[in-house]
Write a protein that holds these residues in place. Structure first.
Motif, PDB file in Angstrom:
ATOM      1  N   LEU A   1       0.806  -1.213   0.000  1.00 30.66           N
ATOM      2  CA  LEU A   1       0.000   0.000   0.000  1.00 30.66           C
ATOM      3  C   LEU A   1       0.843   1.268   0.000  1.00 30.66           C
ATOM      4  N   GLY A   2       2.095   1.148   0.410  1.00 30.76           N
ATOM      5  CA  GLY A   2       3.025   2.263   0.349  1.00 30.76           C
ATOM      6  C   GLY A   2       2.612   3.437   1.215  1.00 30.76           C
ATOM      7  N   ASP A   3       2.695   4.640   0.625  1.00 34.87           N
ATOM      8  CA  ASP A   3       2.433   5.842   1.423  1.00 34.87           C
ATOM      9  C   ASP A   3       0.953   6.083   1.677  1.00 34.87           C
ATOM     10  N   ARG A   4       0.105   5.151   1.277  1.00 33.97           N
ATOM     11  CA  ARG A   4      -1.304   5.236   1.682  1.00 33.97           C
ATOM     12  C   ARG A   4      -1.459   5.012   3.192  1.00 33.97           C
ATOM     13  N   VAL A   5      -0.458   4.370   3.813  1.00 28.65           N
ATOM     14  CA  VAL A   5      -0.520   4.039   5.240  1.00 28.65           C
ATOM     15  C   VAL A   5       0.279   5.067   6.028  1.00 28.65           C
ATOM     16  N   ARG A   6      -0.355   5.668   7.002  1.00 27.61           N
ATOM     17  CA  ARG A   6       0.314   6.643   7.871  1.00 27.61           C
ATOM     18  C   ARG A   6       0.247   6.144   9.305  1.00 27.61           C
ATOM     19  N   LEU A   7       1.404   5.972   9.937  1.00 28.54           N
ATOM     20  CA  LEU A   7       1.483   5.465  11.305  1.00 28.54           C
ATOM     21  C   LEU A   7       1.560   6.621  12.295  1.00 28.54           C
ATOM     22  N   GLY A   8       1.359   6.287  13.575  1.00 28.70           N
ATOM     23  CA  GLY A   8       1.460   7.293  14.631  1.00 28.70           C
ATOM     24  C   GLY A   8       0.436   8.401  14.498  1.00 28.70           C
ATOM     25  N   THR A   9      -0.737   8.060  14.006  1.00 24.90           N
ATOM     26  CA  THR A   9      -1.771   9.062  13.739  1.00 24.90           C
ATOM     27  C   THR A   9      -3.104   8.621  14.331  1.00 24.90           C
ATOM     28  N   PRO A  10      -3.271   8.723  15.628  1.00 27.72           N
ATOM     29  CA  PRO A  10      -4.554   8.329  16.225  1.00 27.72           C
ATOM     30  C   PRO A  10      -5.667   9.295  15.816  1.00 27.72           C
ATOM     31  N   VAL A  11      -6.775   8.724  15.357  1.00 28.35           N
ATOM     32  CA  VAL A  11      -7.922   9.538  14.969  1.00 28.35           C
ATOM     33  C   VAL A  11      -8.670   9.940  16.238  1.00 28.35           C
ATOM     34  N   ARG A  12      -8.832  11.233  16.426  1.00 27.45           N
ATOM     35  CA  ARG A  12      -9.506  11.750  17.620  1.00 27.45           C
ATOM     36  C   ARG A  12     -10.985  12.024  17.384  1.00 27.45           C
ATOM     37  N   ALA A  13     -11.353  12.370  16.150  1.00 27.69           N
ATOM     38  CA  ALA A  13     -12.750  12.719  15.887  1.00 27.69           C
ATOM     39  C   ALA A  13     -13.113  12.360  14.454  1.00 27.69           C
ATOM     40  N   LEU A  14     -14.371  11.970  14.261  1.00 31.01           N
ATOM     41  CA  LEU A  14     -14.957  11.729  12.943  1.00 31.01           C
ATOM     42  C   LEU A  14     -16.227  12.576  12.851  1.00 31.01           C
ATOM     43  N   THR A  15     -16.250  13.490  11.889  1.00 28.63           N
ATOM     44  CA  THR A  15     -17.392  14.387  11.732  1.00 28.63           C
ATOM     45  C   THR A  15     -18.052  14.130  10.390  1.00 28.63           C
ATOM     46  N   GLN A  16     -19.320  13.696  10.416  1.00 30.64           N
ATOM     47  CA  GLN A  16     -20.056  13.391   9.202  1.00 30.64           C
ATOM     48  C   GLN A  16     -20.940  14.571   8.797  1.00 30.64           C
ATOM     49  N   ASP A  17     -21.105  14.745   7.468  1.00 29.57           N
ATOM     50  CA  ASP A  17     -22.108  15.656   6.949  1.00 29.57           C
ATOM     51  C   ASP A  17     -22.678  15.045   5.675  1.00 29.57           C
ATOM     52  N   ALA A  18     -23.445  15.777   4.944  1.00 27.81           N
ATOM     53  CA  ALA A  18     -24.145  15.229   3.784  1.00 27.81           C
ATOM     54  C   ALA A  18     -23.207  14.830   2.660  1.00 27.81           C
ATOM     55  N   GLU A  19     -22.003  15.400   2.613  1.00 26.18           N
ATOM     56  CA  GLU A  19     -21.071  15.127   1.512  1.00 26.18           C
ATOM     57  C   GLU A  19     -19.955  14.157   1.867  1.00 26.18           C
ATOM     58  N   GLY A  20     -19.667  13.966   3.155  1.00 24.03           N
ATOM     59  CA  GLY A  20     -18.550  13.113   3.494  1.00 24.03           C
ATOM     60  C   GLY A  20     -18.243  13.104   4.979  1.00 24.03           C
ATOM     61  N   VAL A  21     -17.013  12.704   5.288  1.00 22.60           N
ATOM     62  CA  VAL A  21     -16.568  12.575   6.670  1.00 22.60           C
ATOM     63  C   VAL A  21     -15.207  13.245   6.804  1.00 22.60           C
ATOM     64  N   THR A  22     -15.025  13.998   7.878  1.00 25.68           N
ATOM     65  CA  THR A  22     -13.727  14.593   8.179  1.00 25.68           C
ATOM     66  C   THR A  22     -13.105  13.866   9.359  1.00 25.68           C
ATOM     67  N   LEU A  23     -11.874  13.391   9.166  1.00 24.53           N
ATOM     68  CA  LEU A  23     -11.118  12.740  10.229  1.00 24.53           C
ATOM     69  C   LEU A  23     -10.139  13.745  10.805  1.00 24.53           C
TER      70      LEU A  23
END
Length: 460
Positions: free
Chosen positions: A234-256
């Motif tokens: 997968l290469g640089d598609r994978v990012r380590l050391g990055t805990p997701v703190r919040a997921l915000t949904q709306d009508a168009e998508g999701v913000t991490l």
């Protein structure tokens, strides 16, 4: 802080998240994986030792009907080798140590007066498990009845001898790492039913056995190598050391949102155990059923100890390295010597109340608590390892136990459908959500691949 964009985001680079990302990437989808740890693999973690022997501190074994992990091992260019299973196993209860051979209609049954009762219990559990719909135990004809009982209540009413009580409890706690009185009987039936595939019914024997069972094989080079190779592809598609703190949904998508990064995606796959999802702030909040489920599926309390010796000396005495014991704190052992290694490796599991007692003590104290029990089983040499490793999974920040989240009474019938039902643009993976082999590496792969298919269908 800039916001990166992707079509699909995956939270978690364990086997489930990586399997999902692999399917999506192969289908030409723009996918990004964020992982909290500084490594990939999640509850699959292989450690080098000072003596050059790779050992698995987490998930380790692969068995029959585990079709997806077997296929993935081969596709990653890795191989399986049989777990050492020759000679006699050991059984120790009430201070008495005995040898026995595996095999027979009910799998590896030790020499105990309670084995006749255990055989009847195994047969009854297998028959009831055959009526469990794959991945949907709440649809069992007697779901409400069985979900109102702990596994201990059901088993205890049918086991009368001390040996039967011990063996029936150990068969469950060794698989789930929790005592039988903390688990819904319906959840235990679901776990047994999952020890198969679409054409082969699950059985207690397959969960408990080595040859022909869930402990049949090891991944040569360590199980984490599967995750390492998936991530490399997968290469640089994978990012380590990055805990997701919040997921915000709306009508168009999701913000991490992470500590130092943000990502915008059309869909998100959360590949985490249900209990761990409580570390993420969901906006708007998740449906109540999903929140309640996460609160009611704690991780099992489990630790794994690994002892490295100059040679696998127990084999010279005709022993397989496999043992069942009430001598604690280790209750189950295996010979995990890597193929071709001159060294010998014994692994042992500490679970439930024993693990909780050792959670707050230093690693050296865990060593001192465990080695006398190994010496009683395998002789004085077992008390003098070259190296002794301790992995306490319930103290690992991003696991908090293992090998799986478990459901107590009333959880599955009230909240079970929320286990893998998408919440708008958020989809769920993780081994707990698998139809088959939940709690195992195979279940993790199956769940990730299923979530990826869900997402692609939603995007099309």
């Amino acid at each position: 802080m800039g916001t990166r964009r992707a079509q699909v985001a995956v939270v978690g680079a364990g086997l489930s998240g990586l399997a999902a990302a692999r399917v999506l990437a192969r289908a030409g989808r723009d996918v990004v994986v964020w992982e909290a740890r500084p490594r990939v693999g999640g509850r699959v973690w292989s450690l080098p030792t000072a003596h050059g022997v790779p050992v698995d501190a987490g998930a380790e074994f692969v068995g029959p009907t585990q079709d997806r992990i077997r296929a993935l091992v081969a596709e990653c260019g890795l191989a399986l080798a049989p777990t050492y299973d020759r000679g006699h196993h050991l059984y120790q209860r009430a201070g008495r140590r005995r040898r026995y051979r595996a095999g027979g209609r009910f799998g590896p049954i030790p020499p105990d007066p309670g084995v006749a009762e255990v055989a009847l219990l195994v047969g009854a559990v297998n028959r009831l498990a055959r009526a469990v719909p794959a991945g949907a135990p709440w649809r069992h004809p007697r779901a409400a009845e069985f979900d109102a009982l702990t596994a201990q209540q059901w088993l205890g009413r049918r086991a009368f001898t001390p040996g039967a009580h011990f063996l029936s409890r150990l068969s469950l706690s060794s698989a789930l790492s929790v005592p039988a009185d903390e688990v819904s009987f319906l959840f235990w039936l679901h776990y047994v039913a999952g020890a198969g595939n679409a054409t082969t019914p699950g059985t207690v024997q397959r969960l408990a056995s080595t040859g022909g069972g869930a402990q049949e094989s090891l991944v040569v080079g360590g199980a984490q190598e599967v995750a390492v190779r998936l991530a490399a592809a997968l290469g640089d598609r994978v990012r380590l050391g990055t805990p997701v703190r919040a997921l915000t949904q709306d009508a168009e998508g999701v913000t991490l949102a992470a500590d130092d990064a943000a990502l915008r995606a059309e869909r998100v796959i959360v590949a985490m155990a249900p209990a761990l999802t409580a570390s993420i702030a969901f906006r708007p909040t998740l449906p109540a059923a999903r929140l309640q489920l996460a609160q009611r599926m704690p991780m099992g309390a489990v630790g794994k100890v690994v002892a490295v010796y100059p040679t696998p000396f127990w084999r010279d005495s005709g022993l397989s390295g496999q043992a069942l014991t009430d001598g604690g704190p280790v209750d189950v052992t295996f010979d995990s010597t890597p193929p071709g290694s001159a060294r010998g490796v014994l692994t042992g599991f500490v679970s439930g109340a024993a693990m909780r007692r050792l959670d707050g003590v230093p690693a050296d104290a865990v060593r001192e608590a465990c080695l006398p029990g190994l010496a009683r089983l395998f002789g004085p040499a077992a008390g003098r390892p070259l190296e002794f490793l301790v992995q306490r999974w319930d103290r690992e920040e991003w696991s908090r136990g293992g090998p799986t989240g478990v459901a107590g009474c009333g959880t599955l019938t009230a909240f079970g459908p929320a286990l893998h039902a998408p919440c708008d643009r958020i989809h769920w993976a993780g081994t707990e959500t698998a139809e088959y082999w939940a709690g195992y590496m195979d279940g993790a792969v199956r769940a990730g691949e299923r979530a990826a298919r869900e997402v692609m269908a939603a995007l099309d």
